[in-house]
Design a protein around this motif. Structure first.
Motif, PDB file in Angstrom:
ATOM      1  N   ALA A 198      16.084 -30.345  99.919  1.00 50.84           N
ATOM      2  CA  ALA A 198      17.569 -30.243 100.154  1.00 50.84           C
ATOM      3  C   ALA A 198      17.832 -29.804 101.530  1.00 50.84           C
ATOM      4  O   ALA A 198      19.026 -30.271 102.209  1.00 50.84           O
ATOM      5  N   THR A 199      17.126 -28.698 102.083  1.00 47.59           N
ATOM      6  CA  THR A 199      16.937 -28.407 103.433  1.00 47.59           C
ATOM      7  C   THR A 199      16.908 -29.630 104.217  1.00 47.59           C
ATOM      8  O   THR A 199      17.728 -29.757 105.323  1.00 47.59           O
ATOM      9  N   LEU A 248      20.264 -32.071 103.991  1.00 51.74           N
ATOM     10  CA  LEU A 248      21.356 -31.346 104.355  1.00 51.74           C
ATOM     11  C   LEU A 248      21.518 -31.133 105.923  1.00 51.74           C
ATOM     12  O   LEU A 248      22.536 -31.375 106.369  1.00 51.74           O
ATOM     13  N   LEU A 271      16.696 -30.602  91.606  1.00 50.75           N
ATOM     14  CA  LEU A 271      17.433 -31.195  92.670  1.00 50.75           C
ATOM     15  C   LEU A 271      18.776 -30.642  92.774  1.00 50.75           C
ATOM     16  O   LEU A 271      19.225 -30.332  93.670  1.00 50.75           O
ATOM     17  N   PHE A 292      20.928 -28.193  95.719  1.00 51.27           N
ATOM     18  CA  PHE A 292      21.867 -28.641  96.362  1.00 51.27           C
ATOM     19  C   PHE A 292      22.928 -27.699  96.158  1.00 51.27           C
ATOM     20  O   PHE A 292      24.033 -27.304  97.014  1.00 51.27           O
ATOM     21  N   TRP A 327      23.490 -24.610  98.248  1.00 42.73           N
ATOM     22  CA  TRP A 327      24.015 -24.682  99.492  1.00 42.73           C
ATOM     23  C   TRP A 327      25.490 -24.792  99.582  1.00 42.73           C
ATOM     24  O   TRP A 327      26.268 -24.501 100.758  1.00 42.73           O
ATOM     25  N   MET A 373      22.557 -38.134  99.101  1.00 41.51           N
ATOM     26  CA  MET A 373      23.592 -37.357  98.081  1.00 41.51           C
ATOM     27  C   MET A 373      24.070 -38.013  97.089  1.00 41.51           C
ATOM     28  O   MET A 373      24.471 -37.524  95.953  1.00 41.51           O
ATOM     29  N   VAL A 387      21.629 -38.020  94.378  1.00 41.75           N
ATOM     30  CA  VAL A 387      21.475 -36.589  93.946  1.00 41.75           C
ATOM     31  C   VAL A 387      22.651 -36.888  92.502  1.00 41.75           C
ATOM     32  O   VAL A 387      22.587 -36.256  91.490  1.00 41.75           O
TER      33      VAL A 387
END
Length: 527
Positions: free
Chosen positions: A63-64, A67, A227, A231, A234, A459, A462
């Motif tokens: 995710a880091t 994003l 996952l 997300f 964040w 995204m 996900v």
């Protein structure tokens, strides 16, 4: 093109207070939106027990990366456009007013329900903390209503006041989580060592927890859930742009604050979650995460490594952290309501919801509206929903104490995160359009084309994973009517935004032209 002062009469409300906050305050509010202690304590057990198992830290790492790719394009637009509407303004400049209005409404919807979600979590954590620390069982609804009232009062005033509160709580959260992680390091890891090969290698993010893992019959997970909750941890970092109108130098502050928030949170989440799993050991981590008390994944380790006193402190900070997160989402939601109200063809709306306080420069009426919406959401869940948990004989039993955690916190998080990921994917497309189709400004091929393209597709992936595993993701709330209508609520909000923008284009073209254009100092863009 007309400016806001021409679109509204001479009695139009003043804008938000400019130059009120600096980069540190913006970072604090954005990171407080993500609520590190709440994200770690509340989301890691779900990712471990029902998602990618020991690979949960790798999910945070993935995710880091995604994003950060998104953020590079996002901040490229922030250098040219400053608007309280953030996504709303960015998308309207990149893809046009129709997409901008629809996305703005969807983003507003997401932030509105996020506050409700965190109020539910805060109330649940508060009930547990008071009950276990002082032995008094106060109904969770009392804490929920109390939190809503306090947030409403705080947000009436100057934004720097809430920024100071968020800063103090955030520092305390980070310190105690670091203390926990380093206690594991100083003790040489847990019963299975540090297990880094099982927790942080990126490929582990895409492996679901095997059925019956570590001899635990109830264990089974889907990497999609891991996952998704990564997300969700964040959500809120992108609200840096919401404070552009109130920051001292938004052209520099917003891009820097956004990237610091994204990368800083990512490294922090990956490190903390990996150390907590190491401290507990593989088998104990899974067993705790799927137990009736999943928060014990953290609570048990805090008590054994830091002591009973700091466990009480940790529980108190968890309450404060979730409250701070709700406060930050309230700030974001009220500013979206404020931004939308300034640009609709209604003098009454512009002078009320779209009005800033003459002294404090806060969107005080929009803030009040947001508080009333949150109160209505909480009361609806409190009186019209129930959670059934199987007893020892497998018979479903009503468990009202879980309503704030399972229904309010969990369900609204699922709905809001799905909505905001869709908006972020649209924003990625807007960045590409802004720099490469419309060519409004010259863009870097990496940061304004390749990165947002990868980020946007990831995204959408996900969101698709969430949809494909939606019943599993909802868990005990899978039979809830709110869960069943969630996707349709998202679709309805988006379509209402589209229809409204199309109506404006034909019925009130001068208002349509200003969608997403009310920016700092009424300048449409800054070079």
């Amino acid at each position: 093109m007309t400016t806001e002062s021409e679109a509204v009469d001479s009695a139009a409300p003043a804008g938000l207070k400019k130059g009120a906050i600096g980069i540190v305050a913006v970072i604090f509010m954005a990171v407080a939106n993500a609520a590190p202690i709440t994200a770690m304590t509340g989301n890691t057990p779900i990712a471990v027990g029902y998602g990618n198992g020991l690979g949960a830290p790798a999910g945070f790492l993935f995710a880091t990366i995604i994003l950060t790719l998104f953020a590079l394009g996002y901040v490229a637009m922030a250098k040219h456009i400053t608007t309280t509407g953030a996504f709303y303004g960015f998308i309207s400049h990149g893809l046009g007013q129709v997409w901008g209005m629809a996305s703005g409404m969807l983003a507003t919807f997401a932030y509105v329900v996020f506050e409700g979600s965190l109020i539910g979590g805060c109330a649940y954590f508060a009930n547990d903390a008071v009950n276990t620390i002082v032995g008094v069982d106060i109904p969770w609804l009392v804490f929920a209503v109390g939190a809503i009232v306090i947030i409403a009062a705080l947000c009436y005033f100057h934004i720097s006041f809430t920024a100071a509160i968020l800063g103090v709580t955030l520092v305390a959260e980070v310190l105690i989580l670091f203390a926990l992680a380093f206690s594991v390091i100083f003790s040489g890891g847990g019963p299975d060592g540090f297990m880094l090969d099982q927790t942080v290698l990126l490929n582990k993010a895409f492996e679901g927890l095997p059925a019956g893992a570590f001899g635990t019959a109830a264990a089974a997970g889907s990497m999609a859930i891991g996952l998704f909750f990564a997300f969700w941890s964040w959500v809120g970092f992108e609200t840096t742009a919401v404070y552009g109108e109130e920051s001292r130098n938004p052209k520099k502050i917003i891009p820097r604050a956004t990237l610091i928030a994204v990368i800083g949170l990512g490294l922090f989440y990956t490190f903390i979650s990996a150390m907590v799993l190491a401290g507990n050991g593989a088998k104990a981590s899974v067993e705790a995460s799927i137990s009736a008390s999943p928060l014990d994944l953290y609570f048990g380790l805090v008590e054994s490594n830091l002591g009973g006193f700091l466990l009480d402190v940790y529980k108190i900070l968890l309450v404060i952290g979730s409250f701070a997160c709700a406060l930050a989402f309230h700030n974001a939601a009220s500013r979206y309501l404020f931004a939308l109200a300034r640009e609709i063809p209604s003098a009454a709306a512009q002078k009320s919801i779209g009005a800033a306080h003459p002294k404090h420069g806060s969107p005080y009426i929009a803030s009040t509206v947001q508080s009333l919406i949150t109160l209505a959401i909480v009361l609806a869940f409190a009186f019209f929903t129930a959670v059934q948990v199987p007893d020892a004989d497998g018979v479903p039993v009503d468990t009202p104490a879980l309503v704030p955690y399972v229904n309010i916190y969990g369900l609204l998080a699922l709905i809001g995160t799905a909505a905001i990921l869709l908006v972020q994917a649209i924003c990625s497309a807007a960045v590409i359009s802004y720099f490469w189709a419309r060519k409004t400004h010259r863009g870097n091929i990496v940061t304004t084309l390749i990165c947002p393209a990868i980020g946007g597709v990831a995204m959408l992936y996900v969101v698709w994973l969430l949809w494909d595993n939606r019943a599993f993701a909802a868990g005990l709330a899978a039979n809830s009517d709110v869960f069943k209508v969630g996707p349709y609520m998202i679709l309805a909000v988006f379509l209402i935004g589209l229809a409204y923008a199309l109506w404006l284009r034909y019925a009130k073209p001068e208002v349509y032209a200003e969608i997403g254009r009310t920016v700092i100092e009424d300048a449409h863009e800054r070079s």
